[in-house]
Design a protein around this motif. Structure first.
Motif, PDB file in Angstrom:
ATOM      1  N   GLY A  41       0.822  -1.221   0.144  1.00 21.91           N
ATOM      2  CA  GLY A  41      -0.023  -0.044   0.144  1.00 21.91           C
ATOM      3  C   GLY A  41       0.921   1.217  -0.063  1.00 21.91           C
ATOM      4  N   ALA A  42       1.947   1.321   0.786  1.00 22.92           N
ATOM      5  CA  ALA A  42       2.790   2.346   0.891  1.00 22.92           C
ATOM      6  C   ALA A  42       3.672   2.635  -0.536  1.00 22.92           C
ATOM      7  CB  ALA A  42       3.610   2.271   2.115  1.00 22.92           C
ATOM      8  N   LEU A  43       4.032   1.551  -1.034  1.00 19.81           N
ATOM      9  CA  LEU A  43       5.021   1.654  -2.407  1.00 19.81           C
ATOM     10  C   LEU A  43       3.832   1.994  -3.231  1.00 19.81           C
ATOM     11  CD1 LEU A  43       6.933  -1.650  -2.170  1.00 19.81           C
ATOM     12  CD2 LEU A  43       7.568   0.884  -1.788  1.00 19.81           C
ATOM     13  N   GLY A  87       1.368   8.317   4.344  1.00 19.86           N
ATOM     14  CA  GLY A  87       1.798   8.375   5.546  1.00 19.86           C
ATOM     15  C   GLY A  87       2.551   7.008   5.901  1.00 19.86           C
ATOM     16  N   GLY A  88       2.063   6.061   5.224  1.00 19.16           N
ATOM     17  CA  GLY A  88       2.842   4.815   5.498  1.00 19.16           C
ATOM     18  C   GLY A  88       3.999   4.867   4.741  1.00 19.16           C
ATOM     19  N   ARG A  89       4.229   5.287   3.808  1.00 17.16           N
ATOM     20  CA  ARG A  89       5.748   5.573   2.958  1.00 17.16           C
ATOM     21  C   ARG A  89       6.692   6.340   3.806  1.00 17.16           C
ATOM     22  NH1 ARG A  89       5.508   5.602  -2.690  1.00 17.16           N
ATOM     23  NH2 ARG A  89       6.959   6.943  -2.829  1.00 17.16           N
ATOM     24  N   VAL A  90       6.252   7.193   4.751  1.00 18.16           N
ATOM     25  CA  VAL A  90       6.887   7.929   5.697  1.00 18.16           C
ATOM     26  C   VAL A  90       7.532   7.132   6.691  1.00 18.16           C
ATOM     27  CG1 VAL A  90       7.247   9.945   7.404  1.00 18.16           C
ATOM     28  CG2 VAL A  90       6.210  10.228   4.986  1.00 18.16           C
ATOM     29  N   SER A  91       6.701   6.481   7.416  1.00 17.01           N
ATOM     30  CA  SER A  91       6.910   5.528   8.802  1.00 17.01           C
ATOM     31  C   SER A  91       7.730   4.327   8.126  1.00 17.01           C
ATOM     32  CB  SER A  91       5.590   5.009   9.218  1.00 17.01           C
ATOM     33  OG  SER A  91       4.484   6.259   9.739  1.00 17.01           O
ATOM     34  N   LEU A  92       7.277   3.612   7.015  1.00 14.59           N
ATOM     35  CA  LEU A  92       8.153   2.473   6.701  1.00 14.59           C
ATOM     36  C   LEU A  92       9.617   3.111   6.155  1.00 14.59           C
ATOM     37  CD1 LEU A  92       5.617   0.407   4.754  1.00 14.59           C
ATOM     38  CD2 LEU A  92       6.391   0.092   7.098  1.00 14.59           C
ATOM     39  N   TRP A  93       9.868   3.931   5.605  1.00 17.25           N
ATOM     40  CA  TRP A  93      11.040   4.767   5.152  1.00 17.25           C
ATOM     41  C   TRP A  93      11.994   4.938   6.366  1.00 17.25           C
ATOM     42  CZ3 TRP A  93      14.091   4.239   1.272  1.00 17.25           C
ATOM     43  CH2 TRP A  93      15.187   5.494   1.229  1.00 17.25           C
ATOM     44  N   ALA A 213      16.937  -6.999  13.694  1.00 14.97           N
ATOM     45  CA  ALA A 213      16.560  -5.882  12.570  1.00 14.97           C
ATOM     46  C   ALA A 213      15.208  -5.705  12.393  1.00 14.97           C
ATOM     47  CB  ALA A 213      17.260  -6.014  11.397  1.00 14.97           C
ATOM     48  N   THR A 214      14.412  -6.918  12.318  1.00 20.58           N
ATOM     49  CA  THR A 214      12.893  -7.236  11.910  1.00 20.58           C
ATOM     50  C   THR A 214      12.205  -6.387  13.132  1.00 20.58           C
ATOM     51  OG1 THR A 214      13.409  -9.104  10.754  1.00 20.58           O
ATOM     52  CG2 THR A 214      11.243  -8.517  11.381  1.00 20.58           C
ATOM     53  N   LEU A 215      12.487  -6.719  14.423  1.00 20.35           N
ATOM     54  CA  LEU A 215      11.930  -6.292  15.450  1.00 20.35           C
ATOM     55  C   LEU A 215      12.327  -4.685  15.578  1.00 20.35           C
ATOM     56  CD1 LEU A 215      12.863  -8.882  18.024  1.00 20.35           C
ATOM     57  CD2 LEU A 215      10.384  -8.539  16.855  1.00 20.35           C
ATOM     58  N   GLY A 216      13.431  -4.253  15.068  1.00 19.90           N
ATOM     59  CA  GLY A 216      14.012  -2.885  15.253  1.00 19.90           C
ATOM     60  C   GLY A 216      12.902  -1.968  14.418  1.00 19.90           C
ATOM     61  N   VAL A 217      12.787  -2.373  13.233  1.00 20.69           N
ATOM     62  CA  VAL A 217      11.843  -1.602  12.475  1.00 20.69           C
ATOM     63  C   VAL A 217      10.423  -1.309  13.012  1.00 20.69           C
ATOM     64  CG1 VAL A 217      10.384  -1.789  10.232  1.00 20.69           C
ATOM     65  CG2 VAL A 217      12.549  -2.753  10.302  1.00 20.69           C
ATOM     66  N   ALA A 218       9.978  -2.264  13.670  1.00 20.22           N
ATOM     67  CA  ALA A 218       8.698  -1.896  14.678  1.00 20.22           C
ATOM     68  C   ALA A 218       8.947  -0.999  15.635  1.00 20.22           C
ATOM     69  CB  ALA A 218       8.202  -3.307  15.257  1.00 20.22           C
ATOM     70  N   GLY A 219       9.960  -0.961  16.041  1.00 19.12           N
ATOM     71  CA  GLY A 219      10.407   0.028  17.372  1.00 19.12           C
ATOM     72  C   GLY A 219      10.699   1.216  16.566  1.00 19.12           C
ATOM     73  N   ALA A 220      11.361   1.485  15.445  1.00 20.30           N
ATOM     74  CA  ALA A 220      11.664   2.559  14.870  1.00 20.30           C
ATOM     75  C   ALA A 220      10.181   3.253  14.513  1.00 20.30           C
ATOM     76  CB  ALA A 220      12.576   2.448  13.692  1.00 20.30           C
ATOM     77  N   ILE A 221       9.452   2.537  14.142  1.00 24.33           N
ATOM     78  CA  ILE A 221       7.892   3.163  13.681  1.00 24.33           C
ATOM     79  C   ILE A 221       7.494   3.813  14.927  1.00 24.33           C
ATOM     80  CG2 ILE A 221       5.712   2.436  12.726  1.00 24.33           C
ATOM     81  CD1 ILE A 221       7.186   0.465  10.871  1.00 24.33           C
ATOM     82  N   LEU A 222       7.252   2.762  15.803  1.00 26.16           N
ATOM     83  CA  LEU A 222       6.764   3.653  17.188  1.00 26.16           C
ATOM     84  C   LEU A 222       7.352   4.882  17.566  1.00 26.16           C
ATOM     85  CD1 LEU A 222       6.050   0.358  19.497  1.00 26.16           C
ATOM     86  CD2 LEU A 222       4.458   1.641  18.298  1.00 26.16           C
ATOM     87  N   PRO A 239       2.253  13.941   5.374  1.00 23.81           N
ATOM     88  CA  PRO A 239       1.359  13.135   6.373  1.00 23.81           C
ATOM     89  C   PRO A 239       2.246  12.068   6.839  1.00 23.81           C
ATOM     90  CG  PRO A 239       0.819  12.622   4.053  1.00 23.81           C
ATOM     91  CD  PRO A 239       1.744  13.692   4.030  1.00 23.81           C
ATOM     92  N   SER A 240       2.248  11.704   8.018  1.00 28.44           N
ATOM     93  CA  SER A 240       2.630  10.463   8.813  1.00 28.44           C
ATOM     94  C   SER A 240       1.697  10.075   9.838  1.00 28.44           C
ATOM     95  CB  SER A 240       3.940  11.003   9.466  1.00 28.44           C
ATOM     96  OG  SER A 240       3.873  11.323  10.655  1.00 28.44           O
ATOM     97  N   TRP A 241       1.713   9.095  10.152  1.00 22.88           N
ATOM     98  CA  TRP A 241       0.444   8.296  10.994  1.00 22.88           C
ATOM     99  C   TRP A 241       0.554   8.966  12.351  1.00 22.88           C
ATOM    100  CZ3 TRP A 241       2.335   2.590   9.542  1.00 22.88           C
ATOM    101  CH2 TRP A 241       1.902   2.093   8.349  1.00 22.88           C
ATOM    102  N   GLY A 242       1.942   9.274  12.794  1.00 23.08           N
ATOM    103  CA  GLY A 242       1.640  10.079  14.138  1.00 23.08           C
ATOM    104  C   GLY A 242       1.187  11.464  14.318  1.00 23.08           C
TER     105      GLY A 242
END
Length: 290
Positions: A41-43, A87-93, A213-222, A239-242
Motif C-alpha cells: 500500500g505504501a509503495l 503516511g505509510g511511506r514515511v513511517s516505513l522509510w 533488525a526485523t523487531l527494530g523496524v517496529a520499534g523505529a516506527i513507534l 502526512p505521517s501516521w503520528g
C-alpha cells in the motif's frame, strides 16, 4: 492401561507437533501478510491513492467514511485513506533507514569488540553501557530538541541511538564463533582479520541480527509516530501516521475516524513486524526447532 496409553502416544505426539507447526508457521504467514499489505500500500500510494493527500476541500470537512472517501476526511477536507497511504511511506522509510543505520553501526562495533577483545572490547562495551544509561526515547527527544524537525534528522537520530542492542548481540555471537575450528583454520591459512570477520564470522552471526533488525523496524516506527504525535517529528502538511493522530486527538468526539484508522495502521504494522521477528527467531534458532 499401559497398552492403551502407548497406542495413543503417537497420535498425541502428532497432534502436538501439528499444533507447534501451525503456531510457528501461522504466525509467520500472518506477519508476512500484515507487513506485505502495509508495504505494498505504501509503495503503490501514488497509483492507488484516490486523492491528493494534501489537497484541501472546504466542502468535504469531517465527512464520515463513505464510498467516495473510504476512511472519511479531516478538518481540512483531506482524504484520510490517501493520507494514510502516503503516511505509510514515511513511517516505513524511517523504519528501514534507521534500522539499517543502527544495524550497520552495531555490526561493526560488535564484531570488533568480540574479535579483538582486551582493551578494544573494554572501550567499546563501556561506551555501550554509557549509552544504555539513558532512556532511549528521552535521549532521542533531547537530541531532536536541538535540531530542526525533519524526516532526515529523525532517521539519523533514531539510528544513532538504537545500535547498542545489536552491538551486544553481535559481540556475544563473535565471542562464541571466533574459537570455532573453521575460524582457527582460516587464521592458520593466512586469512587477514577483515576476511575472517566478514567472510567466516559475520555470515554465521547474521541470523540473530536479522531477527533483531526485523523487531527494530517496529520499534523505529513507534518512535517516529510518537515524535510526530508530539510535534517533534514529520511536520505537516507531510502526512505521517503520528501527526495524523495528533490532528485527530482534538476532534475525537466528532470525527473519531481521524484517530482510529491511523492508530490501527500503526498497530497492525508493528504487530506484523513483531510476529515476523518472533517467527524468524523460532525458525533460525536450532535450539527452538527441536
Amino acid at each position: 492401561m499401559n497398552e492403551a496409553t502407548s497406542l495413543q502416544t503417537p497420535t498425541a505426539n502428532g497432534y502436538n507437533k501439528r499444533r507447534v507447526l501451525l503456531s510457528r508457521y501461522g504466525l509467520l504467514v500472518l506477519g508476512l501478510f500484515l507487513v506485505g499489505v502495509m508495504s505494498v500500500g505504501a509503495l503503490l500510494a501514488p497509483w492507488i491513492a484516490p486523492f491528493d493527500p494534501s489537497a484541501i476541500n472546504v466542502d468535504a470537512i469531517f465527512l464520515p467514511p463513505s464510498w467516495t472517501h473510504l476512511l472519511g476526511t479531516d478538518s481540512l477536507g483531506r482524504d484520510i485513506f490517501s493520507r494514510m497511504l502516503y503516511g505509510g511511506r514515511v513511517s516505513l522509510w524511517v523504519g528501514f533507514v534507521a534500522v539499517g543505520l543502527s544495524v550497520g553501526i552495531g555490526l561493526v562495533l560488535g564484531l570488533v569488540a568480540g574479535y579483538f577483545g582486551g582493551l578494544v572490547d573494554e572501550v567499546i562495551m563501556r561506551g555501550v553501557d554509557v549509552m544504555l544509561c539513558f532512556p532511549s526515547f528521552f535521549l532521542i527527544l533531547a537530541v531532536i530538541a536541538f535540531l530542526e524537525p525533519s524526516l532526515f534528522n529523525i532517521m539519523v537520530v533514531i539510528g544513532l541511538t538504537s545500535w547498542m542492542g545489536v552491538a551486544r548481540l553481535v559481540r556475544a555471537e563473535t565471542l562464541s564463533l571466533k574459537s570455532r575450528d573453521y575460524v582457527l583454520a582460516a587464521k592458520v591459512s593466512g586469512a587477514g582479520h577483515i576476511r575472517v570477520l566478514f567472510h567466516h564470522i559475520l555470515p554465521n552471526a547474521a541470523a540473530p541480527v536479522l531477527v533483531s533488525a526485523t523487531l527494530g523496524v517496529a520499534g523505529a516506527i513507534l518512535v517516529e509516530s510518537s515524535l510526530s504525535f508530539l510535534g517533534l517529528g514529520v511536520q505537516p502538511p507531510t502526512p505521517s501516521w503520528g501527526n495524523m493522530l495528533m490532528e485527530g486527538k482534538d476532534v475525537l468526539e466528532i470525527a473519531p475516524w481521524m484517530s482510529v484508522f491511523p492508530g490501527m495502521a500503526i498497530l497492525l504494522t508493528v504487530l506484523g513486524y513483531n510476529l515476523l521477528g518472533e517467527s524468524l527467531r523460532d525458525l533460525l534458532d536450532p535450539r527452538l526447532r527441536q
